[in-house]
Design a protein around this motif. Structure first.
Motif, mmCIF file in Angstrom:
data_model
loop_
_atom_site.group_PDB
_atom_site.id
_atom_site.type_symbol
_atom_site.label_atom_id
_atom_site.label_comp_id
_atom_site.label_asym_id
_atom_site.label_seq_id
_atom_site.Cartn_x
_atom_site.Cartn_y
_atom_site.Cartn_z
ATOM 1 N N ASN A 15 81.680 13.742 77.659
ATOM 2 C CA ASN A 15 80.693 13.194 76.725
ATOM 3 C C ASN A 15 81.343 12.457 75.559
ATOM 4 N N LYS A 17 81.485 9.232 75.354
ATOM 5 C CA LYS A 17 80.693 8.012 75.196
ATOM 6 C C LYS A 17 81.521 6.727 75.175
ATOM 7 N N TRP A 39 74.025 5.467 79.914
ATOM 8 C CA TRP A 39 73.892 6.558 78.958
ATOM 9 C C TRP A 39 74.476 7.830 79.568
ATOM 10 N N VAL A 40 74.707 8.799 78.694
ATOM 11 C CA VAL A 40 75.196 10.087 79.175
ATOM 12 C C VAL A 40 74.193 11.149 78.758
ATOM 13 N N GLY A 41 73.581 11.789 79.737
ATOM 14 C CA GLY A 41 72.601 12.831 79.445
ATOM 15 C C GLY A 41 73.296 14.170 79.220
ATOM 16 N N THR A 42 72.701 15.000 78.368
ATOM 17 C CA THR A 42 73.303 16.288 78.039
ATOM 18 C C THR A 42 72.404 17.420 78.500
ATOM 19 N N LEU B 345 67.732 14.277 81.686
ATOM 20 C CA LEU B 345 68.299 15.111 80.635
ATOM 21 C C LEU B 345 68.174 14.371 79.326
ATOM 22 N N LYS B 346 68.391 15.073 78.261
ATOM 23 C CA LYS B 346 68.325 14.351 76.991
ATOM 24 C C LYS B 346 69.535 13.430 76.897
ATOM 25 N N ILE B 347 69.349 12.299 76.284
ATOM 26 C CA ILE B 347 70.413 11.314 76.370
ATOM 27 C C ILE B 347 71.110 11.044 75.050
ATOM 28 N N ARG B 348 70.595 11.521 73.973
ATOM 29 C CA ARG B 348 71.307 11.310 72.719
ATOM 30 C C ARG B 348 71.271 12.588 71.909
ATOM 31 N N GLU B 349 72.275 12.766 71.107
ATOM 32 C CA GLU B 349 72.417 14.002 70.357
ATOM 33 C C GLU B 349 71.181 14.319 69.526
#
Ligand code: SF4
Ligand code: SF4
Ligand code: SF4
Lengths: 187, 393
Positions: A15, A17, A39-42, B345-349
């Protein structure tokens, strides 16, 4: 002709980015929360402190899945969305009328409106930049520090991606929709 | 051969054009119309200054109120066209009197629909060009747009022959307009029905539902048009026609409610992800319960049921509520379709994990959409001056 695809060893993703940043830089994607091709999903850690399940947390890099049977292409009234000779789904910004149909039709939320042209844009595997210059890399893949991303030609049996898809288990997102994505997640 | 010998229009001086009987209902109508037109102008100006940023649409919710309003107008148009064809295409005597007025209404509402959507899509001129040069035959929007273009030509000719009292040709064009209109309208339903990414919309429901709800919309509009035309003092033949219309409307509403019940049941049963939770959300939302069900269906239905269709005046008033309900049907259709977030999923903090997508229209969107009604009313007013829309025996 090549048939470009990408495999993602997503469990290696940290992550950082770097890929998002590299993509914006390479393709001139405007700043702003709505403008992103990748994008990177969390996925949050599950459980209540202190009983946390650390392994449940992971990062899922994503972008246009380069569907072989792309809903966005099917619904485009002016054929502005098309498959190029490498099987990459691209948008011809001269033909796009910004009806936004493709945005509602894409199951992966992969498209956004580019304010420079006032048309729809999305990941095209760096077709306008690196591929056009004759390189066979994408900016995100070249920059990833943990080598999450493997980009290459599915039709070439000797390519790294063909090798890795032969030898490792993988899945694709929402495969039940029949979109046949060309982004593969390695397990 | 001059223009007038082709299309019989009345000789109207500028003074006559702007003068009308200063009754309470006329003045109220005039004020509402002008207010709405001003609103529309303000919205359009905002859009021309700020571009698409004047709208609250986002990448997750790309279709907003204006799309809903476009659907609202074209549903009205198709509805008027279908209802008018009962008379002068299928030859049901009582309904012959509505021909001209209904077809004129159909022309004006679809033109307003086009006007509104031209302010929403990014490049309307380019659309006309590439719709022809590189048609996307697999696209429901392509078919919808092309067929509606054809439909407009048909109903314009139909109208011309109607006011020339040429019943042979008006019938031919009427039949053409009806068939193309139904094809176009079911394709508009398919624009939503084809969305495999959106399980709540996907399927055969919308193409059929669009035709049904168009007929209901057409009926409401006819009540409104005639209620205003005769200021509630209906001549005998108009009253007979409206009582018949009320009975048809009652039947249509019953079918619609039946449809909706089964749509909800199939959506919720089995709990398919992305469909069941949205259906439950719809069932809980005031837009649906108050707007669609109560105003759009129940109140008019109860009035028809209780009075056996004879309470025409009540139905004219109920048609106002009905049209508000129809508006919510269109808005909800567009909005609810997009409620489910597509990213996994959520994509930003700083973003919360995916919850339902939020959207509320901006001033410009509201002004253009609601104001569009004023534009339609204004043109209708002028058209009434130029054409004789009443039935001559
Ligand atoms: S992921 Fe979306 S934008 Fe990309 S090809 Fe598939 S449908 Fe089109
Ligand atoms: S927004 Fe552009 S690319 Fe998308 S469907 Fe419409 S015309 Fe095609
Ligand atoms: S550059 Fe690689 S490790 Fe960093 S966020 Fe992107 S995919 Fe993950």
């Amino acid at each position: 002709m090549a048939r470009y695809a990408m495999a993602l060893d997503y469990k290696n993703c940290i992550n950082c980015k770097a890929c998002e940043t590299a993509c914006k830089e390479e393709n001139g994607v405007l700043l702003g929360a709505q403008n992103h091709r990748i994008w990177v999903g969390t996925k949050e850690i599950e459980g209540e402190f202190p009983l946390l399940n650390i392994s449940s947390s992971n990062f899922l890099p994503s972008q246009c899945q380069q569907c072989s049977n792309a809903p966005c292409q099917e619904v485009c009234p002016t054929n502005a969305t098309y498959y190029d000779e490498h099987g990459v789904v691209r948008v011809d910004s001269d033909k796009c009328i910004l009806c936004s149909y493709c945005m509602t039709a894409c199951p992966y939320d992969a498209r956004y409106v580019d304010d420079r042209t006032n048309t729809v844009d999305k990941c095209n595997f760096c077709s306008d930049t690196r591929i056009a210059r004759g390189e066979i890399t994408t900016a995100c893949q070249a920059t990833c520090p943990t080598k999450v991303r493997i980009f290459g030609d599915l039709d070439d049996p000797n390519s790294e991606i063909s090798e890795v898809l032969r030898t490792r288990e993988h899945f694709s997102l929402k495969s039940y929709l029949g979109t046949d994505p060309k982004l593969f997640y390695l397990t | 051969m001059n223009f007038k010998s082709i299309i019989p229009i009345k000789e109207v001086s500028i003074k006559e054009l702007f003068s009308f009987k200063m009754s309470f209902s006329n003045v109220t109508m005039a004020m509402i119309t002008l207010g709405l037109v001003a609103l529309f102008t303000a919205g359009a100006i905002t859009y021309f200054i700020e571009g698409h940023h004047a709208y609250n649409v986002t990448r997750e919710h790309p279709w907003g109120l204006i799309i809903g309003m476009y659907v609202f107008f074209v549903v009205s148009s198709t509805g008027l066209c279908i209802m008018s064809s009962i008379g002068h295409v299928f030859g049901v005597k009582e309904f012959e009197i509505i021909g001209k007025r209904a077809i004129l209404g159909a022309i004006l509402t679809i033109c307003t629909g086009f006007l509104v959507i031209a302010l929403e899509i990014g490049h309307p001129v380019r659309m006309v060009i590439y719709n022809i040069l590189t048609p996307g035959f697999t696209s429901a929007i392509w078919w919808m747009g092309t067929l509606y273009g054809l439909y407009l030509c048909f109903i314009i000719f139909e109208f011309i022959f109607l006011i020339r009292n040429d019943h042979k040709w008006s019938k031919i064009f009427g039949l053409g307009g009806l068939l193309v209109g139904i094809a176009a309208h079911s394709n508009l339903g398919a624009v939503f029905g084809f969305l495999i990414a959106r399980p709540i919309a996907n399927g055969v429901f919308f193409p059929i539902y669009f035709i049904l709800s168009a007929m209901i919309t057409g009926s409401y509009l006819l009540f409104l048009m005639y209620g205003f035309r005769y200021k509630m003092n209906f001549p005998k033949e108009v009253e007979d026609m409206l009582v018949k219309l009320a009975k048809i409307l009652g039947l249509l509403l019953a079918i619609l409610m039946f449809f909706e019940i089964w749509r909800m049941l199939t959506s919720i049963y089995g709990g398919v992800p992305g469909r069941a939770e949205i259906a439950k959300h719809i069932l809980m939302s005031p837009n649906f319960l108050v707007g669609e069900v109560l105003l759009g269906m129940l109140i008019p239905f109860i009035i028809i049921l209780v009075s056996k269709g004879k309470n025409i005046k009540g139905l004219v008033w109920a048609s106002i509520l009905g049209m508000v309900g129809i508006f919510f049907m269109r808005y909800d259709l567009v909005h609810d379709t997009q409620l489910m977030p597509l990213q996994l999923l959520k994509i930003r903090e700083y973003q919360l994990p995916p919850s339902l997508v939020e959207y509320f229209p901006s001033f410009a969107e509201i002004a253009i959409s609601i104001g569009g009604i004023g534009v339609c009313l204004l043109v209708y007013y002028f058209a009434e001056k130029f054409f004789n829309l009443d039935y001559d025996k």
